[in-house]
Design a protein around this motif. Structure first.
Motif, PDB file in Angstrom:
ATOM      1  N   LEU A 266       8.783   7.299  13.925  1.00 41.26           N
ATOM      2  CA  LEU A 266       8.877   6.813  12.638  1.00 41.26           C
ATOM      3  C   LEU A 266      10.151   6.385  12.370  1.00 41.26           C
ATOM      4  O   LEU A 266      10.559   5.386  11.738  1.00 41.26           O
ATOM      5  CB  LEU A 266       8.348   7.552  11.710  1.00 41.26           C
ATOM      6  N   LEU A 267      11.065   7.274  12.917  1.00 42.48           N
ATOM      7  CA  LEU A 267      12.665   6.857  12.708  1.00 42.48           C
ATOM      8  C   LEU A 267      13.027   5.763  13.544  1.00 42.48           C
ATOM      9  O   LEU A 267      13.730   4.531  13.103  1.00 42.48           O
ATOM     10  CB  LEU A 267      13.452   8.243  13.125  1.00 42.48           C
ATOM     11  N   SER A 268      12.405   5.687  14.758  1.00 47.16           N
ATOM     12  CA  SER A 268      12.718   4.485  15.708  1.00 47.16           C
ATOM     13  C   SER A 268      12.286   2.996  14.828  1.00 47.16           C
ATOM     14  O   SER A 268      13.016   2.034  14.901  1.00 47.16           O
ATOM     15  CB  SER A 268      12.073   4.560  16.998  1.00 47.16           C
ATOM     16  N   LEU A 269      11.082   3.334  14.518  1.00 47.35           N
ATOM     17  CA  LEU A 269      10.284   2.188  13.793  1.00 47.35           C
ATOM     18  C   LEU A 269      11.128   1.582  12.606  1.00 47.35           C
ATOM     19  O   LEU A 269      11.361   0.506  12.584  1.00 47.35           O
ATOM     20  CB  LEU A 269       8.947   2.389  13.477  1.00 47.35           C
ATOM     21  N   ALA A 270      11.320   2.466  11.699  1.00 52.52           N
ATOM     22  CA  ALA A 270      12.315   2.124  10.345  1.00 52.52           C
ATOM     23  C   ALA A 270      13.640   1.615  10.668  1.00 52.52           C
ATOM     24  O   ALA A 270      13.968   0.544  10.400  1.00 52.52           O
ATOM     25  CB  ALA A 270      12.312   3.477   9.715  1.00 52.52           C
ATOM     26  N   SER A 271      14.198   2.422  11.629  1.00 51.25           N
ATOM     27  CA  SER A 271      15.855   1.917  12.032  1.00 51.25           C
ATOM     28  C   SER A 271      15.792   0.346  12.706  1.00 51.25           C
ATOM     29  O   SER A 271      16.411  -0.527  12.448  1.00 51.25           O
ATOM     30  CB  SER A 271      16.363   2.837  12.937  1.00 51.25           C
ATOM     31  N   ILE A 272      14.519   0.415  13.769  1.00 49.27           N
ATOM     32  CA  ILE A 272      15.122  -1.072  14.405  1.00 49.27           C
ATOM     33  C   ILE A 272      14.200  -2.018  13.735  1.00 49.27           C
ATOM     34  O   ILE A 272      14.783  -3.128  13.517  1.00 49.27           O
ATOM     35  CB  ILE A 272      13.859  -0.751  15.713  1.00 49.27           C
ATOM     36  N   GLY A 273      13.224  -1.778  12.790  1.00 46.86           N
ATOM     37  CA  GLY A 273      12.504  -2.650  12.021  1.00 46.86           C
ATOM     38  C   GLY A 273      13.549  -3.266  11.044  1.00 46.86           C
ATOM     39  O   GLY A 273      13.574  -4.341  10.630  1.00 46.86           O
ATOM     40  N   ILE A 274      14.313  -2.371  10.101  1.00 51.00           N
ATOM     41  CA  ILE A 274      15.277  -2.671   9.113  1.00 51.00           C
ATOM     42  C   ILE A 274      16.203  -3.868   9.726  1.00 51.00           C
ATOM     43  O   ILE A 274      16.582  -4.968   9.168  1.00 51.00           O
ATOM     44  CB  ILE A 274      15.693  -1.707   8.535  1.00 51.00           C
TER      45      ILE A 274
END
Length: 717
Positions: A266-274
């Motif tokens: 989830l952290l990876s998805l949020a950071s990369i996505g933002i």
């Protein structure tokens, strides 16, 4: 347990698919190669043993010597790239050609897009155009107006970043010996060098893929959350360069979930996505600074490429498919029309037909070790020996070399994947293989083309290295860290049989390489690019001027449309300096052949001053002619010529920056190489195999397979 089951299932399917791709590459190579399927497999197998033997040789050397070898190999990679960048002036076909035309237009009008319907159609070409404009503009400010040199140097830099980012990963995780081995694997990959001459989305996006891999490696090692933002930034910019790069993202997220946990996911998805959304949101406003505006009237939706991917026989680009999509006047209408065709095709295909289509797509995408470089990069006005071997009539030698090591890579990828059954860990090699599965699935759905996997070729080489590493691990005693004595004798026997058979098979190619005659051309002109029709009628006379400094005995020209049999034509060759007619050929319509008409001259021709004119006229008598007229091929350009030494005339009026498709050459039949060259090559090949096999004989404490550093990191990498 659940994740392990996923790992077992994935690995089993992956090995089967990659093994099948290796089989297709052996049995159905996309380009012409020397030898049969057995030879291709044998030499690929010999290459695997060869790399294991080379690594054994590295283990017999101390760290200082291996560092010197590392420096030497890095130098060789740079020198090869630099040699091609400085000595070759190649023009590219299709999309890259359009990009260069637009860039030259922008240079002339202050950096603004003009007549850019093509770019409104294919938005993925905007970034590469602005980048190329920036490079040319910078070059002009510092006094460099050799656009070939600017193109080549930039792509060379991209290739070096691509290669050395992965070299860093290998050296840091597996040690300098494996880094040396990886550099040798890179040197066998023809496409990473030949595509140095190709400035387009594929080559400028390559460093983003490798940098994402590098930063992700650092993230797995250090766990710093801010590295995820860097990955997101690289994804965002790389996506503008080549949208297909996004295939890496789901693979990365899947690996984070498997190797770490759902919180990290989830952290990876949020950071990369933002970060991705922030950068992509400003892309179009940035492009507007260069006068570009989107237009739904022309933009092609992603569904268009899926529709093409379902077209027979192999899901490749089709003009008819493009014309169908373009006939609708809004993006939504195009999308609906594409989806309708997609559904119809999926319903109409039987299971067997759909499997045949997918099989053809696999062949078209994955069985060409050259990545089709000689099709996309084929236009030049300087016919050097390098051109002859890379792009000319001797390129079959390079094609064969590329195909052998392409097969070797696929075999090693499949072997390396088997390591999961032993270690049961979602390591870095597993991540690479998840990425490759994404690439395979994507190109089964999308438009197919062997050039499209160039973007992920470096990752294939890295995955192949892990395959070689796994074979070395099997030969190692993990307690003593030496070569396993029980397997040493069988391995020696197996490698001896493979090497000896390879030497014999190489020797049996003597007739093919040094005796059998093949057609060769010594080119004076080679202007192959021709996709627009130029009709020859009683009201339209076409002439092309050219320069040939040496005598020639063969002319060819592109025929877009064959004439009706009732029509007759005259092809006349003139000395353009003195106006003297040198040759004349009268041909009936039935004698013309598309796509290429060849005219062999009984005797070589040489004009005073070397300037010529080739003139095409219709000589049909009375009203007997009917049906289609002869249509020659030409390209269309507003601001630069692929053959600047000549001019195209229609009814006496010059067509600026345009030429017909034609070649002027001396035709010869001769072997691929001389007898002396064959025996020199055979002796070198034999000596290398024997020398490396002797390295395998040596088993001693000095021949430690892994260093302590490598062992410590074995858990993840």
């Amino acid at each position: 347990m659940f994740r392990r089951v996923i790992g077992y299932s994935f690995t089993s399917a992956f090995v089967i698919v990659i093994a099948y791709l290796a089989y297709l590459s052996i049995a159905y190579p996309f380009m012409e190669v020397i030898g049969n399927s057995f030879n291709l497999f044998l030499f690929a197998l010999a290459a695997i043993f060869l790399f294991i033997a080379i690594f054994k040789g590295f283990t017999l050397l101390n760290q200082k010597v291996n560092r010197l070898i590392f420096i030497a190999l890095v130098t060789v990679v740079i020198v090869f790239q630099l040699f091609l960048a400085l000595t070759m002036k190649m023009n590219m076909y299709v999309d890259s050609f359009v990009v260069k035309q637009q860039v030259l237009t922008m240079l002339a009008n202050g950096g603004h897009f003009q007549d850019y319907t093509y770019f409104q159609t294919y938005l993925n070409n905007i970034f590469v155009t602005i980048l190329r404009y920036g490079i040319y503009n910078f070059g002009s400010h510092i006094g460099i107006e050799n656009f070939y040199l600017l193109d080549n140097l930039w792509v060379m830099l991209s290739m070096l970043i691509t290669i050395f980012s992965l070299v860093y990963v290998v050296k840091d995780s597996l040690g300098i010996r494996m880094a040396n081995l990886f550099l040798l694997v890179v040197l066998t990959c023809v496409s990473l060098f030949t595509y140095t001459l190709y400035f387009y989305t594929d080559t400028i996006a390559l460093p983003f893929v490798s940098l994402i891999i590098l930063v992700y490696y650092r993230y797995l090692k250090k766990g710093s959350w801010w590295l995820l933002l860097v990955i997101g930034l690289l994804f965002a910019i790389g996506y503008q360069a080549k949208p297909n790069l996004i295939i890496l993202l789901p693979a990365l997220l899947i690996h984070v979930w498997l190797a770490k946990n759902y919180k990290k996911f989830l952290l990876s998805l949020a950071s990369i996505g933002i970060m991705f959304l922030l950068v992509t949101s400003v892309a179009m406003p940035f492009y507007s600074l260069f006068g570009f505006e989107k237009n739904d009237r022309y933009e092609v939706p992603p569904t268009h490429f899926v529709m093409m991917g379902l077209s027979e026989p192999a899901g490749r680009y089709s003009t008819n498919e493009f014309q169908y999509t373009s006939s609708f006047h809004s993006k939504e209408a195009k999308k609906e029309a594409n989806i309708k065709v997609i559904k119809e095709r999926l319903q109409n295909y039987s299971a067997k037909e759909l499997l045949t289509l997918y099989n053809n797509k696999l062949k078209n995408t994955w069985t060409d070790g050259s990545r089709a470089y000689a099709w996309y990069i084929n236009s030049t006005n300087e016919f050097t020996p390098t051109f002859n071997y890379l792009f000319g009539d001797r390129k079959i030698l390079i094609y064969t070399f590329a195909q052998i090591f392409h097969i070797m890579s696929l075999l090693c990828i499949a072997i390396g994947a088997l390591r999961f059954f032993k270690c049961k860990k979602f390591d870095f090699a597993f991540f690479l293989n998840v990425t490759l599965v994404g690439v395979i699935l994507f190109h089964l759905i999308w438009e197919a083309n062997q050039r499209y996997i160039l973007l992920f070729t470096p990752l294939m080489l890295l995955s192949a290295l892990y395959g070689i590493k796994f074979l070395v691990e099997l030969l190692a005693n993990r307690t003593t860290n030496n070569w396993r004595t029980s397997l040493h004798r069988p391995f020696l026997v197996g490698s001896a049989v493979v090497f000896a058979t390879a030497i014999v098979c190489f020797g049996l190619q003597f007739n093919t390489l040094a005796q059998e005659k093949r057609p060769f051309h010594v080119y004076q002109v080679k202007q192959d690019y021709a996709y627009l029709g130029t009709p020859i009628t009683s009201d339209s006379v076409v002439a092309e001027t050219f320069i040939a400094n040496e005598p020639f005995d063969q002319l060819t020209f592109k025929v877009i449309q064959e004439p009706d049999a009732s029509r007759e034509y005259r092809i006349a060759l003139y000395d353009d300096t003195g106006g003297k007619k040198l040759r004349q050929f009268d041909m009936k319509g039935s004698e013309f052949n598309a796509p290429t008409q060849v005219i062999n001259l009984p005797k070589p021709v040489h004009a005073n001053g070397g300037r010529y004119k080739l003139k095409f006229t219709e000589i049909t008598k009375g009203d007997t002619g009917h049906g289609h007229a002869l249509s020659l091929g030409r390209y269309n350009s507003k601001n630069f010529s692929l053959y600047p030494a000549g001019k195209l005339y229609v009814n006496g009026k010059v067509m600026e920056h345009t030429n017909i498709g034609f070649t002027v050459s001396t035709f010869r039949e001769q072997p691929l190489m001389s007898v002396a060259a064959f025996w020199i090559l055979f002796t070198a090949f034999t000596s290398i195999l024997i020398g490396l096999w002797l390295c395998l004989l040596k088993v001693s404490p000095a021949g430690r397979i892994f260093t302590g550093q490598e062992d410590a990191k074995e858990g993840l990498f």
